[in-house]
Motif scaffolding. Structure first.
Motif, PDB file in Angstrom:
ATOM      1  N   LYS A   1      41.523  42.864  41.595  1.00  0.00           N
ATOM      2  CA  LYS A   1      41.953  43.994  41.935  1.00  0.00           C
ATOM      3  C   LYS A   1      42.995  44.534  41.045  1.00  0.00           C
ATOM      4  O   LYS A   1      43.308  43.901  40.044  1.00  0.00           O
ATOM      5  N   GLU A   2      43.379  45.617  40.857  1.00  0.00           N
ATOM      6  CA  GLU A   2      44.162  46.289  39.887  1.00  0.00           C
ATOM      7  C   GLU A   2      45.312  45.419  39.732  1.00  0.00           C
ATOM      8  O   GLU A   2      46.269  45.165  40.626  1.00  0.00           O
TER       9      GLU A   2
ATOM     10  N   TRP B   1      38.396  40.146  37.021  1.00  0.00           N
ATOM     11  CA  TRP B   1      39.528  40.937  37.725  1.00  0.00           C
ATOM     12  C   TRP B   1      39.178  41.064  39.100  1.00  0.00           C
ATOM     13  O   TRP B   1      38.216  40.975  39.624  1.00  0.00           O
TER      14      TRP B   1
ATOM     15  N   ASP C   1      47.751  46.474  27.553  1.00  0.00           N
ATOM     16  CA  ASP C   1      46.693  47.278  27.758  1.00  0.00           C
ATOM     17  C   ASP C   1      46.069  47.960  26.744  1.00  0.00           C
ATOM     18  O   ASP C   1      46.779  48.315  25.960  1.00  0.00           O
TER      19      ASP C   1
END
Ligand code: FA5
Length: 334
Positions: free
Chosen positions: A168-169, A166, A154
């Protein structure tokens, strides 16, 4: 003076002629010939002014009754002919929903393989003869396999090299088939040789060589003593087999956190260099993520731009044709 016999005659003739009428146009001509400006009944009615005053009322009533009678018959016939015409039209325009479809799209003859499928299948065959297995991975991928396990943690700037969609997380549409690397290392034990063709997705500005959805083919070999020499041998074999002739290519250094050293292989395409086949030796950290000891094993990996290879093979000037669903384009490959 109005001749009573003539009035009777006009009435009798009109009744017969109206009854015999079978066309709307014919009925309209008949109406004009009776009630138009110079129609037979109109002419008779104009004669009313010459009738002696004491008989005018009686004759006027007769003329009027004759006119009303003719108009009534004309209206009745008009309705009859109009409903006949409507029924005829309905019968001729009726659609038989049980008949087979005659669509220009469905009637183009037998289907054929999409050029992407053809090249992918050719590549799979070529690599299978070289001892590689074809493996698959999910398009909806975990951030871990698409980035972290490829030595792109990250906030690593290399994440910006691929505009990511993306969901979702922690979950994304895979940006690269390299996501298959650590999945394969976890599942298979070295020595191993795999290729993994598939769709990739990027939040990309589209142009003639960039799509938001495109195909890549990942290749990876892990063995003892794998070198850049092995890598170049397989790259050259791939291109020779697909094109059937030597292509103008160039190899230059390239940066990808999951290979060291890394290279970019470009192909000369329609007057310019096109990035086609980045590759390199698998980074020791990636092998470790896959549970493999990098002191004992080495590997190479490549990420072929499959959609672009199809462009170069068939001299397609715009990548967007590949997924444009235009039959005129697709029929060239049938
Ligand atoms: C990668 O995706 C790395 N995973 C490749 C790799 C694998 C390097 C293994 C080292 C080892 P890159 O983003 O450059 O790298 O994409 C690889 C190829 O995919 C490009 O050379 C190009 O041919 C093709 N490609 C990339 N983006 C697009 C796009 N938007 N549309 C069509 N083709 C694309």
């Amino acid at each position: 003076m109005i001749d009573a016999a003539e009035l009777d005659q006009v009435q009798a003739d009109s009744a017969r002629e109206i009854a015999a009428c079978s066309e709307l146009a014919e009925l309209e001509s008949l109406r004009i010939s009776l009630l138009g400006k110079k129609g037979r009944l109109t002419v008779l009615m104009k004669g009313l002014k010459d009738v002696e005053p004491d008989k005018r009322k009686e004759v006027g009533a007769q003329l009027n009754a004759a006119k009303v009678g003719v108009e009534g018959k004309l209206a009745e016939k008009l309705q009859e002919l109009q409903s006949e015409a409507l029924n005829k039209r309905l019968a001729s325009e009726a659609i038989d929903v049980t008949l087979p479809v005659r669509s220009p799209i469905l009637n183009t003859g037998p289907g054929s393989l999409h050029p992407l499928t053809r090249v992918q299948e050719d590549l799979e065959r070529i690599f299978e003869t070289l001892g590689f297995s074809v493996v698959d991975g999910p398009e909806l991928e975990q951030e871990y396999y698409n980035f972290d396990a490829l030595n792109i943690p990250d906030s690593h700037p290399a994440r910006d090299m691929q505009d990511t969609i993306w969901t979702k997380e922690g979950t994304l549409l895979r940006t690269q088939t390299s996501a298959i690397q650590v999945r394969a290392l976890e599942r298979l034990k070295p020595p191993l040789r795999i290729v993994a063709p598939g769709r990739c997705f990027r939040y990309e500005r589209m142009d003639a060589t960039h799509e938001h959805t495109f195909y890549q083919m990942e290749g990876m070999m892990v063995d003892r003593c794998v070198t850049v020499g092995n890598l170049i041998y397989f790259m050259k074999t791939l291109l020779r087999e697909i094109f059937g002739s030597e292509q103008k290519i160039r190899l230059r250094p390239g940066y990808f956190p999951f290979v060291e050293p890394g290279f970019e292989l470009d192909i000369w395409f329609q007057g310019r260099w096109l990035e086609l086949l980045p590759c390199g030796l698998v980074h020791p950290k990636v092998l470790e993520y896959g549970g493999i000891d990098p002191k004992e094993w080495q590997g190479f990996a490549f990420g072929l731009g499959l959609s672009r290879l199809v462009m170069s093979r068939y001299q397609i000037d715009d990548i967007r044709h590949l997924q444009g669903c235009d039959l005129r384009f697709l029929q060239q490959f049938s």
